[in-house]
Motif scaffolding. Sequence first.
Motif, PDB file in Angstrom:
ATOM      1  N   VAL A   1      -2.893   2.220  -4.128  1.00 42.34           N
ATOM      2  CA  VAL A   1      -2.535   3.611  -3.873  1.00 42.34           C
ATOM      3  C   VAL A   1      -3.695   4.357  -3.208  1.00 42.34           C
ATOM      4  O   VAL A   1      -4.842   4.233  -3.618  1.00 42.34           O
TER       5      VAL A   1
ATOM      6  N   ARG B   1       0.854  -1.193   0.000  1.00 43.20           N
ATOM      7  CA  ARG B   1       0.000   0.000   0.000  1.00 43.20           C
ATOM      8  C   ARG B   1       0.885   1.236   0.000  1.00 43.20           C
ATOM      9  O   ARG B   1       1.812   1.326   0.801  1.00 43.20           O
TER      10      ARG B   1
ATOM     11  N   GLU C   1      -4.656   8.400  -1.751  1.00 38.46           N
ATOM     12  CA  GLU C   1      -4.244   9.790  -1.936  1.00 38.46           C
ATOM     13  C   GLU C   1      -4.648  10.654  -0.744  1.00 38.46           C
ATOM     14  O   GLU C   1      -5.692  10.419  -0.134  1.00 38.46           O
TER      15      GLU C   1
ATOM     16  N   THR D   1      10.389   3.153  -6.295  1.00 42.36           N
ATOM     17  CA  THR D   1       9.406   2.356  -5.554  1.00 42.36           C
ATOM     18  C   THR D   1       9.823   0.893  -5.478  1.00 42.36           C
ATOM     19  O   THR D   1       9.813   0.299  -4.388  1.00 42.36           O
TER      20      THR D   1
ATOM     21  N   LEU E   1       2.619   4.755 -10.515  1.00 39.48           N
ATOM     22  CA  LEU E   1       2.624   3.658  -9.549  1.00 39.48           C
ATOM     23  C   LEU E   1       1.780   2.470  -9.997  1.00 39.48           C
ATOM     24  O   LEU E   1       1.967   1.355  -9.503  1.00 39.48           O
ATOM     25  N   ARG E   2       0.884   2.683 -10.937  1.00 40.76           N
ATOM     26  CA  ARG E   2       0.097   1.560 -11.469  1.00 40.76           C
ATOM     27  C   ARG E   2       0.976   0.555 -12.202  1.00 40.76           C
ATOM     28  O   ARG E   2       0.574  -0.574 -12.442  1.00 40.76           O
TER      29      ARG E   2
ATOM     30  N   ILE F   1       0.100   8.694  -1.261  1.00 48.94           N
ATOM     31  CA  ILE F   1       0.624   9.869  -1.965  1.00 48.94           C
ATOM     32  C   ILE F   1       0.049  11.095  -1.282  1.00 48.94           C
ATOM     33  O   ILE F   1      -1.175  11.272  -1.227  1.00 48.94           O
TER      34      ILE F   1
ATOM     35  N   CYS G   1       0.059   8.598  -9.333  1.00 51.75           N
ATOM     36  CA  CYS G   1      -0.780   7.388  -9.328  1.00 51.75           C
ATOM     37  C   CYS G   1      -0.616   6.597 -10.618  1.00 51.75           C
ATOM     38  O   CYS G   1      -0.487   5.371 -10.580  1.00 51.75           O
TER      39      CYS G   1
ATOM     40  N   ARG H   1      -0.826  14.457  -8.161  1.00 50.39           N
ATOM     41  CA  ARG H   1      -1.245  13.189  -7.548  1.00 50.39           C
ATOM     42  C   ARG H   1      -1.638  12.183  -8.620  1.00 50.39           C
ATOM     43  O   ARG H   1      -1.274  11.013  -8.550  1.00 50.39           O
ATOM     44  N   GLN H   2      -2.371  12.657  -9.623  1.00 47.00           N
ATOM     45  CA  GLN H   2      -2.804  11.778 -10.703  1.00 47.00           C
ATOM     46  C   GLN H   2      -1.606  11.223 -11.476  1.00 47.00           C
ATOM     47  O   GLN H   2      -1.567  10.038 -11.802  1.00 47.00           O
TER      48      GLN H   2
END
Length: 125
Positions: A31, A5, A33, A118, A23-24, A8, A20, A16-17
Amino acid sequence: MPEYRALIIEDSPTMRQLICLALRRVHGLAVVEASDGVDGLKKISGERFDIIFTDINMPIMDGLKLVSLLRADPAYRETPIVIITTEGACEDRDRALSLGADAFITKPIQAATIVEVTRKLLGVT
């Protein structure tokens, strides 16, 4: 079911988008936010995260204060924290790392860099 987990913490919805989306690319990562440091602390108090991404410059509570609070909390003392910011000066980087951040990424971000950091910090491929 996600194995990891991520949280952000970033005041810019667009940023943020972007984080995300990057990170996908990390398999098994869910994720969550938060819009600022205080919102981030609320989320942290109710859930467990394996890695945290935070901006430095945010309203209400900045990322550096958040890092110092998390490092003082035994539950998050060892959790990887990544700073993502426009602040590229060596002093800012050194201060973030001295407070306990594990990595420092300057904007504009590159998805590949976020994925690489990551995976390295979580020890996944």
